[in-house]
Design a protein around this motif. Structure first.
Motif, short mmCIF file in Angstrom:
data_model
loop_
_atom_site.label_atom_id
_atom_site.label_comp_id
_atom_site.label_asym_id
_atom_site.label_seq_id
_atom_site.Cartn_x
_atom_site.Cartn_y
_atom_site.Cartn_z
N GLY A 219 0.80 -1.22 0.00
CA GLY A 219 0.00 0.00 0.00
C GLY A 219 0.83 1.27 0.00
N HIS A 220 2.15 1.14 0.11
CA HIS A 220 3.05 2.30 0.08
C HIS A 220 4.33 1.91 -0.63
CE1 HIS A 220 5.76 0.66 3.15
NE2 HIS A 220 4.69 0.34 3.86
N ASP A 274 3.99 4.80 -5.15
CA ASP A 274 3.57 5.44 -3.92
C ASP A 274 2.31 4.83 -3.33
OD1 ASP A 274 1.78 6.33 -5.82
OD2 ASP A 274 1.73 8.40 -5.09
N CYS A 275 1.70 3.88 -4.01
CA CYS A 275 0.53 3.20 -3.45
C CYS A 275 0.73 1.69 -3.40
CB CYS A 275 -0.76 3.56 -4.19
SG CYS A 275 -0.78 3.08 -5.93
N ARG A 332 -1.36 9.51 -1.38
CA ARG A 332 -2.31 8.41 -1.57
C ARG A 332 -2.19 7.33 -0.52
NH1 ARG A 332 -2.48 6.58 -7.76
NH2 ARG A 332 -0.27 6.16 -7.46
N GLU A 333 -1.11 7.35 0.25
CA GLU A 333 -0.95 6.36 1.32
C GLU A 333 -1.80 6.69 2.54
OE1 GLU A 333 3.16 6.42 2.24
OE2 GLU A 333 3.82 6.13 0.17
N ASN A 335 -5.26 8.00 2.70
CA ASN A 335 -6.65 8.34 2.40
C ASN A 335 -7.59 8.11 3.58
OD1 ASN A 335 -5.94 7.00 -0.79
ND2 ASN A 335 -6.41 9.15 -0.42
N THR A 372 -1.40 1.06 5.59
CA THR A 372 -0.11 1.51 5.07
C THR A 372 0.90 1.85 6.16
OG1 THR A 372 -0.93 3.80 4.88
CG2 THR A 372 -1.10 2.38 2.93
N VAL A 385 -4.81 3.23 2.37
CA VAL A 385 -5.01 3.69 1.00
C VAL A 385 -6.30 3.07 0.48
CG1 VAL A 385 -3.61 1.78 0.10
CG2 VAL A 385 -3.97 3.81 -1.31
N THR A 389 -7.71 2.74 -5.76
CA THR A 389 -6.43 3.25 -6.24
C THR A 389 -5.47 2.11 -6.54
OG1 THR A 389 -6.70 5.25 -4.88
CG2 THR A 389 -4.48 4.73 -5.64
N MET A 390 -5.39 1.12 -5.63
CA MET A 390 -4.46 0.01 -5.83
C MET A 390 -4.88 -0.87 -6.99
SD MET A 390 -3.44 -1.15 -1.94
CE MET A 390 -2.15 -2.25 -2.54
#
Length: 397
Positions: A219-220, A274-275, A332-333, A335, A372, A385, A389-390
């Motif tokens: 997630g990061h 970054d995610c 984004r990590e 949210n 994250t 996150v 997004t992922m």
């Protein structure tokens, strides 16, 4: 009569102030883009709606192609312009098992600079030529370098000649001239810098996307421990890991999972973002279960569950609470902020520990996100996150 009018004016002013505050909140807080995976209602429906020309639609009913719409309060008061689109329902195989990370860099990272003692005093060739901590050395004299041994063998095999060094700093490349100096005490030429070419660690698998053949985890992004810069990945491997011990987190101290790496490979790492980190998987484990993916506007404050592995055996599900949602967070990590409420998990870990990053979060039967980071001052809380997004990232890799 005048008193009644004054009371009416006060009430009207109060109502207008409330409406203005709600509109201002919606403009800042609500997402600028919306994706709908199916026709289920979400937390914005009934209060905010989308207006397309003369038609007003609930926010969970959108056209198939991306287009701009006006988000309105109670179908009448304009709040903001948003980009809306509809997508086919997405499903992924959610697991939550711990795994081992072996990552090799594309180039070598400068993690430190150090003076070299010469006959004429202390010198630092790396610093003098413009090399900084965090730079990635891509090539030396047009020879690509991938390991610290590559750098050492090239730079040490000289009689004081200069080298053309190509570095990457952020998104830009620079060419520098590096001239090592002779260290009498060690009897060799030195450049005055420390470099790193690989890293290893523990994380948690979030899901396997059967449509793309990609798995997602963490997630990061993975950063270098010294420079804090993202590791420029050349290649990497994800392997099965067995949890042998859990070091509990306390206020101000982050605990961790201690694992043994196994020889069985989960897949090959492809991207460090970054995610999360993403890779091509070899097979899906028996512990994985299929879940639909929630769009970001379906995520609600309140109860949810976290799937993770904090002891030997299969992943388990634990109770958590979503305490904050930030649709427009630039990082984004972060949210969501979540809080561990499960007494069993708190007893085992103290809350959130290193190695739990990537643990999938389930709410109302859907995958909504992944853990994250831990909040060090309160290890029972952490960041997450959005799953949307992922999943979108996993389909772009």
């Amino acid at each position: 009569m005048k008193k009644a009018i004054r009371i009416f004016d006060v009430i009207l002013s109060f109502i207008c102030a409330i409406i203005f505050a709600v509109v201002a909140w919606g403009n800042a807080y609500l997402p600028g883009t919306m994706v709908c995976y199916d026709n289920d209602s979400n937390r914005l429906a009934g209060v905010f709606s989308l207006a397309d020309g003369d038609a007003t639609l609930a926010v969970d009913v959108q056209s198939s192609s991306p287009h701009k719409s006006t988000l309105k309060l109670f179908g009448a008061i304009p709040v903001k312009e948003v980009m809306v689109s509809q997508s086919e329902p997405k499903k992924v195989m959610v697991s939550g098992e711990a795994f081992g990370i072996k990552l090799y860099t594309d180039g070598v990272i400068v993690v430190g600079v150090q003076d070299v003692q010469t006959d004429s005093g202390k010198r630092n060739p790396a610093k003098e030529c413009g090399i900084e901590v965090g730079d990635v050395i891509v090539s030396i004299d047009n020879i690509n370098v991938y390991t610290s041994d590559d750098v050492q063998s090239i730079l040490c095999d000289n009689n004081g000649t200069s080298f053309d060094v190509k570095i990457k700093r952020g998104e830009r490349y620079k060419s520098l001239t590096l001239t090592p100096v002779y260290c009498e005490r060690e009897g060799c030429y030195k450049a005055g810098m420390w470099v790193r070419d690989s890293t290893a660690g523990i994380g948690t698998i979030t899901f396997y996307n059967q449509n793309s053949g990609i798995f997602a985890a963490l997630g990061h992004q993975i950063n270098d421990v010294d420079t804090k810069e993202i590791m420029p990945m050349l290649d990497g491997e994800a392997v099965v890991a067995t949890v042998k011990k859990t070091e509990k987190s306390t206020r101000g101290t982050t605990g961790s999972l201690e694992c043994d790496f196994q020889s069985q490979t989960i897949g090959r790492l492809l991207n460090n973002t970054d995610c999360g980190i993403y890779g091509a998987f070899a097979q899906i484990p028996d512990c994985a279960r299929e879940y639909p993916v929630a769009s970001v506007q379906e995520v609600k404050k309140g109860s949810a569950t976290l799937i993770c592995t904090v002891e030997s055996g299969k992943p388990k599900e634990y109770d958590i609470e979503i305490v904050r949602i930030s649709y427009n967070e630039s990082n984004r990590e972060k949210n969501m902020i979540v809080r561990i409420t499960d007494s069993e998990l708190i007893e085992k870990t103290g809350g959130i520990v290193q190695g739990m990053s990537g643990s999938p979060i389930i709410q109302n039967g859907k995958l909504i996100g992944a853990l994250t980071h831990v909040i060090v001052g309160n290890p029972q809380k952490g960041y997450a996150v959005f799953a949307q997004t992922m999943v979108e990232q996993s389909e772009n890799d």
